[in-house]
Design a protein around this motif. Structure first.
Motif, PDB file in Angstrom:
ATOM      1  N   ILE A  21      47.077  47.556  34.991  1.00 43.37           N
ATOM      2  CA  ILE A  21      46.395  47.471  35.005  1.00 43.37           C
ATOM      3  C   ILE A  21      45.975  48.796  34.688  1.00 43.37           C
ATOM      4  O   ILE A  21      47.196  49.731  34.564  1.00 43.37           O
ATOM      5  N   ARG A  22      45.586  48.593  33.689  1.00 40.84           N
ATOM      6  CA  ARG A  22      45.521  49.688  32.645  1.00 40.84           C
ATOM      7  C   ARG A  22      44.175  50.108  32.226  1.00 40.84           C
ATOM      8  O   ARG A  22      44.123  51.008  31.224  1.00 40.84           O
TER       9      ARG A  22
ATOM     10  N   ILE B 266      41.909  47.023  44.366  1.00 40.38           N
ATOM     11  CA  ILE B 266      41.245  46.416  43.741  1.00 40.38           C
ATOM     12  C   ILE B 266      41.186  44.882  44.012  1.00 40.38           C
ATOM     13  O   ILE B 266      41.903  44.134  44.207  1.00 40.38           O
TER      14      ILE B 266
ATOM     15  N   VAL C 113      40.429  52.592  37.010  1.00 37.85           N
ATOM     16  CA  VAL C 113      41.137  53.110  38.380  1.00 37.85           C
ATOM     17  C   VAL C 113      41.446  53.960  38.497  1.00 37.85           C
ATOM     18  O   VAL C 113      42.364  54.566  37.687  1.00 37.85           O
TER      19      VAL C 113
ATOM     20  N   THR D  41      45.035  49.663  47.044  1.00 33.89           N
ATOM     21  CA  THR D  41      45.091  48.206  46.651  1.00 33.89           C
ATOM     22  C   THR D  41      46.688  48.500  47.656  1.00 33.89           C
ATOM     23  O   THR D  41      47.377  46.990  48.515  1.00 33.89           O
TER      24      THR D  41
ATOM     25  N   VAL E 184      43.667  44.549  34.226  1.00 28.41           N
ATOM     26  CA  VAL E 184      42.774  44.579  35.289  1.00 28.41           C
ATOM     27  C   VAL E 184      42.201  46.381  34.160  1.00 28.41           C
ATOM     28  O   VAL E 184      43.272  46.812  34.024  1.00 28.41           O
ATOM     29  N   GLY E 185      41.999  46.397  33.306  1.00 28.58           N
ATOM     30  CA  GLY E 185      40.615  46.745  33.093  1.00 28.58           C
ATOM     31  C   GLY E 185      41.020  47.137  31.073  1.00 28.58           C
ATOM     32  O   GLY E 185      42.190  46.360  30.983  1.00 28.58           O
TER      33      GLY E 185
ATOM     34  N   SER F  73      48.183  53.285  32.426  1.00 28.44           N
ATOM     35  CA  SER F  73      49.188  51.762  32.839  1.00 28.44           C
ATOM     36  C   SER F  73      50.129  52.434  34.645  1.00 28.44           C
ATOM     37  O   SER F  73      50.912  52.862  34.260  1.00 28.44           O
TER      38      SER F  73
ATOM     39  N   ARG G  55      36.645  48.685  33.815  1.00 31.62           N
ATOM     40  CA  ARG G  55      37.264  49.096  34.758  1.00 31.62           C
ATOM     41  C   ARG G  55      38.306  49.865  35.091  1.00 31.62           C
ATOM     42  O   ARG G  55      39.630  49.777  35.574  1.00 31.62           O
TER      43      ARG G  55
ATOM     44  N   LEU H 101      43.038  41.121  43.068  1.00 34.64           N
ATOM     45  CA  LEU H 101      44.305  41.128  42.592  1.00 34.64           C
ATOM     46  C   LEU H 101      44.905  40.919  44.156  1.00 34.64           C
ATOM     47  O   LEU H 101      45.894  41.307  44.668  1.00 34.64           O
TER      48      LEU H 101
ATOM     49  N   MET I  66      43.810  52.923  34.325  1.00 33.97           N
ATOM     50  CA  MET I  66      44.118  54.145  35.467  1.00 33.97           C
ATOM     51  C   MET I  66      43.281  55.376  34.198  1.00 33.97           C
ATOM     52  O   MET I  66      44.150  55.585  33.347  1.00 33.97           O
TER      53      MET I  66
ATOM     54  N   LEU J 208      44.561  52.693  43.493  1.00 29.43           N
ATOM     55  CA  LEU J 208      46.271  52.196  43.168  1.00 29.43           C
ATOM     56  C   LEU J 208      46.438  52.041  44.737  1.00 29.43           C
ATOM     57  O   LEU J 208      47.028  50.772  45.369  1.00 29.43           O
TER      58      LEU J 208
END
Length: 449
Positions: free
Chosen positions: A106-107, A444, A405, A413, A390-391, A376, A403, A447, A109, A410
């Motif tokens: 998840i990039r 998310i 987050v 998810t 993601v992202g 991330s 994207r 995922l 954040m 998080l």
């Protein structure tokens, strides 16, 4: 059959599978080892579990899971390809690169807290710190939902944490002492290598001069006094104290407490995890979830356990990150392969995160400073869809361009991946209902199955 109970010279198929996953044996051309792992049918009654790998200090996303090749912000490290086409990560995580099909990166954040204490609290509870409410840590929330009341081990175990930076972020808050973590290994800071007793729980054995029957008599006497006390002073505190005491007694008498005896594991496996507090902590986490503990967190705060905020790399970032990644790479990758070989990866969610990221721009001390704007986190196992990113933070990493987050997203998810409803409510001390995750949270979806 476990190694601890196998006969000398005998190697079972299960043991062969584990040796293969640690790299001791080469994979078979016929694929029979892989097929054995695929046929490790999970017990439908087995509960899910979560292992949080907590990176104390805030790890640099650009030097780990969001490299920026060709840009000055990328620094001296080079990205490496992974087992997933098109996915690249930092060069000092080669073992995790081979496990990329299990990683959901998840990039995107994006948070607002750049202070260690506040950011730690937010990431670990999902809420800003308030004077009026003591929010529980994620481990307390999840253990309350997933633990078995008859379990002989605590539902929340914290391995080698550094709690001084934000004490409230590591506790059970308004859920009370029953859901507080069992903390092990905190004293290992400054102790160097993780010895065979580094994660032993204190006071699990009776004093040498106290026999079992005498201990039973003392316990009966204590229970009598405690019962009289609770009858005249009813309330949550006496009940919680009694419950905690009896659970401690149950653990003292349980063979499950041998989970903390890492010497039961073969040297090859312990070496694969890494002979350091984090690596051995990951091994302990596997042993605990195998015995029904629903939430275990392992902190990586320094290469030898001495540093309290090892990822806080304001100076000499690249030397520190290289060393930290060496520890992280072995511990985490072996945790994945070990869980997989035992048929436990699908029902064990692994979460990698710290309190924020580091600045894309490199400062005059060859360091990176606090950066909550774009950073991330990573999920693996637990039937989360791995091999995905993601992202997007663009070529320079300065902002989330696609994207974003939030922390609540998080955590929602994580909760859903564990089969829980994020809208489940608990009651705070003042009577107000508080959900597991903020109502505005959006899991998310890409995922989750």
């Amino acid at each position: 059959m476990d190694y601890s109970s196998s006969s000398a010279g005998r190697v079972t198929r299960r043991q062969m599978l584990r040796l293969a996953s640690w790299g001791t044996l080469a994979g078979s051309a016929s694929g029979w080892i892989e097929n054995l792992a695929a046929k490790a049918a999970p017990d439908p009654s087995r509960r899910k579990a979560c292992i949080l790998l907590w990176m104390s200090g805030g790890p640099s996303q650009i030097d780990t899971f969001d490299p920026k090749p060709g840009h000055e912000n990328g620094g001296p490290f080079k990205p490496i390809s992974t087992s997933v086409p098109g996915m690249q990560i930092g060069e000092h995580l080669p073992k995790l690169a081979r496990e990329a099909k299990e990683l959901a990166i998840i990039r995107g954040m994006s948070t607002k807290e750049g202070d260690h204490s506040r950011a730690t609290y937010v990431l670990r509870t999902g809420y800003l710190p308030l004077v009026s409410v003591r929010y529980p840590a994620l481990g307390a929330l999840i253990s309350k939902e997933l633990e078995d009341d008859s379990a002989e081990l605590p539902g929340f175990v914290s391995v080698a944490p550094y709690r001084a930076i934000s004490p409230g972020a590591f506790g059970s808050g308004f859920l009370g002492p029953r859901y507080a973590p069992l903390v092990v290994g905190e004293r290992s800071y400054g102790a160097g290598k993780a010895g065979s007793r580094a994660f032993r729980v204190d006071d699990l054995e009776l004093p040498s001069d106290i026999k079992a029957d005498r201990a039973d008599d003392r316990l009966k006497l204590l229970q009598s006094f405690a019962r009289d006390f609770r009858e005249t002073r009813p309330g949550v505190t006496p009940e919680s104290h009694n419950d905690a005491y009896m659970r401690a007694v149950r653990m003292m008498r349980s063979p499950a407490a041998k989970a903390f005896e890492l010497d039961e594991e073969p040297d090859a496996l312990r070496n694969a995890y890494g002979r350091n507090p984090f690596g051995q902590g990951c091994l302990l986490a596997r042993r605990l979830v195998e015995r029904g503990v629903p939430f275990v967190e392992v902190t990586l705060s320094g290469v030898d356990g001495r540093n309290s905020l090892g990822w806080d790399t304001h100076a000499q970032n690249f030397d520190a990150v290289k060393a930290l990644c060496g520890v992280l790479d072995s511990g985490w990758s072996t945790l994945i392969t070990d869980l997989r070989s035992r048929g436990r990866l699908d029902d064990t969610l692994i979460v990698w995160m710290g309190e924020f990221g580091r600045t894309p721009k490199i400062n005059e001390n060859a360091g990176r400073d606090h950066f909550p704007n774009a950073w991330s986190t990573v999920l693996s196992g637990g039937k989360v869809h791995g091999g995905r990113v993601v992202g997007d933070t663009g070529p320079d990493g300065m902002e989330v361009r696609d994207r974003p987050v939030a922390v609540s997203d998080l955590l929602a998810t994580i909760v859903k991946a564990l089969g829980l409803d994020p809208t489940t409510q608990n009651t705070a001390e003042d009577g107000r209902p508080i959900r597991l995750v903020d109502l505005k949270a959006k899991p998310i979806a890409e995922l989750l199955g």
